[in-house]
Design a protein around this motif. Structure first.
Motif, short mmCIF file in Angstrom:
data_model
loop_
_atom_site.label_atom_id
_atom_site.label_comp_id
_atom_site.label_asym_id
_atom_site.label_seq_id
_atom_site.Cartn_x
_atom_site.Cartn_y
_atom_site.Cartn_z
N ASP A 97 0.83 -1.20 0.00
CA ASP A 97 0.00 0.00 0.00
C ASP A 97 0.86 1.26 0.00
O ASP A 97 0.55 2.24 -0.68
N VAL A 98 1.95 1.24 0.76
CA VAL A 98 2.84 2.40 0.83
C VAL A 98 3.55 2.61 -0.51
O VAL A 98 3.62 3.74 -1.02
N ILE A 99 4.05 1.54 -1.10
CA ILE A 99 4.72 1.65 -2.40
C ILE A 99 3.74 2.14 -3.47
O ILE A 99 4.07 2.97 -4.31
N VAL A 124 14.58 -1.07 -5.66
CA VAL A 124 13.77 -1.81 -4.68
C VAL A 124 12.38 -2.07 -5.27
O VAL A 124 11.84 -3.18 -5.18
N MET A 125 11.81 -1.06 -5.89
CA MET A 125 10.46 -1.19 -6.46
C MET A 125 10.44 -2.14 -7.65
O MET A 125 9.44 -2.83 -7.88
N VAL A 126 11.51 -2.17 -8.43
CA VAL A 126 11.59 -3.11 -9.55
C VAL A 126 11.51 -4.55 -9.03
O VAL A 126 10.81 -5.39 -9.62
N ARG A 127 12.19 -4.82 -7.93
CA ARG A 127 12.14 -6.18 -7.36
C ARG A 127 10.73 -6.52 -6.87
O ARG A 127 10.27 -7.66 -7.04
N VAL A 128 10.06 -5.55 -6.29
CA VAL A 128 8.68 -5.78 -5.85
C VAL A 128 7.77 -5.94 -7.06
O VAL A 128 6.91 -6.83 -7.10
N ALA A 129 7.96 -5.09 -8.06
CA ALA A 129 7.11 -5.11 -9.25
C ALA A 129 7.24 -6.41 -10.03
O ALA A 129 6.30 -6.82 -10.73
N ALA A 130 8.37 -7.09 -9.90
CA ALA A 130 8.58 -8.35 -10.61
C ALA A 130 7.57 -9.41 -10.15
O ALA A 130 7.30 -10.36 -10.89
N GLU A 131 6.98 -9.22 -8.98
CA GLU A 131 6.02 -10.19 -8.45
C GLU A 131 4.61 -9.63 -8.34
O GLU A 131 3.69 -10.34 -7.94
N ALA A 159 0.37 -4.99 -10.52
CA ALA A 159 -0.23 -3.70 -10.22
C ALA A 159 0.85 -2.67 -9.90
O ALA A 159 0.77 -1.50 -10.31
N ILE A 160 1.88 -3.09 -9.18
CA ILE A 160 3.00 -2.21 -8.88
C ILE A 160 3.79 -1.93 -10.16
O ILE A 160 4.19 -0.79 -10.44
N ALA A 161 4.00 -2.95 -10.96
CA ALA A 161 4.75 -2.79 -12.22
C ALA A 161 4.07 -1.78 -13.14
O ALA A 161 4.72 -0.95 -13.76
N ARG A 162 2.75 -1.85 -13.22
CA ARG A 162 2.01 -0.95 -14.11
C ARG A 162 2.23 0.51 -13.71
O ARG A 162 2.41 1.39 -14.57
N LEU A 163 2.23 0.78 -12.41
CA LEU A 163 2.47 2.15 -11.93
C LEU A 163 3.93 2.55 -12.13
O LEU A 163 4.23 3.68 -12.53
N LEU A 164 4.84 1.61 -11.88
CA LEU A 164 6.27 1.92 -11.97
C LEU A 164 6.68 2.23 -13.40
O LEU A 164 7.51 3.13 -13.64
N ILE A 165 6.12 1.53 -14.37
CA ILE A 165 6.48 1.73 -15.77
C ILE A 165 6.18 3.16 -16.21
O ILE A 165 6.85 3.72 -17.08
N ARG A 166 5.18 3.79 -15.58
CA ARG A 166 4.80 5.16 -15.95
C ARG A 166 5.64 6.23 -15.26
O ARG A 166 5.57 7.40 -15.62
N ARG A 167 6.43 5.84 -14.24
CA ARG A 167 7.18 6.84 -13.49
C ARG A 167 8.35 7.39 -14.31
O ARG A 167 9.06 6.65 -14.99
N PRO A 168 8.59 8.71 -14.22
CA PRO A 168 9.70 9.30 -14.99
C PRO A 168 11.07 8.85 -14.50
O PRO A 168 12.06 8.93 -15.25
N ARG A 228 14.50 3.98 -15.37
CA ARG A 228 15.49 4.05 -16.44
C ARG A 228 15.36 2.85 -17.38
O ARG A 228 14.85 1.80 -16.99
N PRO A 229 15.84 3.00 -18.64
CA PRO A 229 15.71 1.90 -19.60
C PRO A 229 16.27 0.57 -19.08
O PRO A 229 15.63 -0.48 -19.26
N ALA A 230 17.45 0.59 -18.47
CA ALA A 230 18.03 -0.66 -17.99
C ALA A 230 17.14 -1.32 -16.94
O ALA A 230 17.00 -2.55 -16.91
N GLN A 231 16.51 -0.51 -16.09
CA GLN A 231 15.63 -1.05 -15.06
C GLN A 231 14.35 -1.60 -15.68
O GLN A 231 13.88 -2.68 -15.31
N ALA A 232 13.79 -0.85 -16.62
CA ALA A 232 12.55 -1.29 -17.27
C ALA A 232 12.76 -2.57 -18.06
O ALA A 232 11.93 -3.49 -18.01
N LEU A 233 13.87 -2.66 -18.77
CA LEU A 233 14.11 -3.83 -19.60
C LEU A 233 14.53 -5.04 -18.76
O LEU A 233 14.41 -6.18 -19.22
N ALA A 234 15.01 -4.80 -17.54
CA ALA A 234 15.22 -5.92 -16.61
C ALA A 234 13.88 -6.41 -16.07
O ALA A 234 13.66 -7.62 -15.91
#
Length: 364
Positions: free
Chosen positions: A140-142, A160-167, A170-179, A182-188
């Motif tokens: 909820d906090v993330i 940290v959020m990328v590791r959470v989003a991998a599972e 819903a978190i991944a969808r929000l994270l992908i929109r964040r400015p 970075r490309p390396a993080q998104a493509l991982a």
């Protein structure tokens, strides 16, 4: 017996007296600095603090609400009330400008989930506070941080959020929109998310390398003439280069070409020998090729096919050779990516993946 004329002990203050005194002291504490000296404010705050320790929740909440509007409120008193029950702390957590980043980091580490959630929803959240909030791993906090345009996320927090989003899609969808992503993080992250999120990542991060190619156009022949090649320059140029396949490998392969190898793989499957040879011909790391072949979706193979100039037919051969029982779904997902991505952008994605694996193998 003589009459006891000694004065009677004072009666304890009634709740009404405590309420009145507390209000008066809160009024003084909230005076602007032009009307009260710092020493006086601290002295009054100490007395107020003692009164509040024995006060009920309602009275503490009233004082907290008053102090939340003050930019010069005593810090020690603020911190204690901000750590108090959520009903008391809420106004301070939501809008107090007198709370420092240090105060909020302390609250994030030592208070309830409701306290952390309220901090994550503040109009402005600094990188250091966001890092402390995200470290707890509370979904909820993330989520609140990712939805908060006023929250700033450091690169380490995004990791940290990328590791959470991998599972958690819903978190991944929000994270992908964040400015901050970075490309390396998104493509991982790409490898762990669903098909629609993979397309979101590709739409945003599969960028053209034209600006790099224009900048390096005259560097390629210069680097080729150098007696002692610069490893860092060679790696950078390999990322920028328009050519994907290894032409020298294509001249000696027993399969004639990458297409010939794929035709063979579609008949007998990707054996270890065929995987090794395909990686060389495609000019990518063997570990990357294995990951693409073994992936649950068809998108990575579509990127490989597009980046290396393969046809739709040979893309289907790649998927058939992988031996997955869900080949039909993989073909549909792959064709969708294949038909909508340019060669240049596909090469960008493929080389990012290859670059990361190569650096990991070196221990960089």
């Amino acid at each position: 017996m003589a009459e006891d004329l000694s004065p009677a002990p004072p009666r304890p203050a009634t709740p009404r007296a405590r309420d009145l005194l507390t209000r008066r002291l809160a009024d003084i504490v909230c005076l602007p600095s032009s009307q009260i000296a710092p020493q006086e404010r601290w002295m009054v705050a100490d007395v107020l603090d003692e009164l509040l320790r024995a006060a009920d929740v309602g009275l503490r909440a009233k004082v907290s609400k008053r102090l939340a509007q003050q930019g010069e409120a005593p810090r020690a008193l603020l911190r204690r009330l901000a750590h108090d029950e959520f009903e008391v702390a809420e106004p301070l957590l939501r809008r107090s400008q007198a709370l420092s980043d240090f105060d909020m980091m302390d609250i994030a580490q030592g208070s309830s989930a409701l306290h952390r959630l309220e901090l994550a929803r503040r109009e402005s959240v600094s990188e250091t506070v966001a890092a402390a909030l995200a470290a707890g791993g509370d979904m909820d906090v993330i989520t609140a941080l990712l939805r908060n345009d006023g929250a700033r996320l450091a690169s380490q927090t995004v990791e940290v959020m990328v590791r959470v989003a991998a599972e958690h899609d819903a978190i991944a969808r929000l994270l992908i929109r964040r400015p901050e992503l970075r490309p390396a993080q998104a493509l991982a992250l790409f490898w762990s998310v669903s098909h629609d999120l993979r397309r979101m990542i590709l739409d945003r991060f599969a960028a053209s390398r034209q600006i790099l190619q224009d900048a390096a156009e005259d560097v390629f022949p210069l680097a080729a003439r150098e007696a002692e090649p610069d490893t860092a320059v060679q790696e950078a140029l390999a990322y920028i280069d328009r050519r994907q396949r290894d032409r020298r490998a294509a001249e000696v392969t027993p399969y004639g070409s990458l297409e010939g190898l794929i035709e063979r793989a579609s008949q007998i499957g990707f054996t270890e020998e065929l995987r090794a040879e395909a990686a060389v011909l495609a000019n990518i790391q063997r570990d990357l090729l294995n990951r693409m072949i073994d992936d649950f979706g068809g998108e990575p193979l579509a990127i490989l096919a597009k980046a290396t100039g393969l046809s739709r037919q040979h893309l289907s051969g790649l998927i058939e050779g992988s031996g997955r029982t869900d080949a039909f779904n993989r073909v549909q997902q792959a064709i969708l990516v294949f038909d909508t991505m340019s060669v240049d952008k596909a090469q960008t994605v493929l080389r990012y993946w290859n670059w990361v694996i190569a650096r990991s193998a070196r221990g960089d």
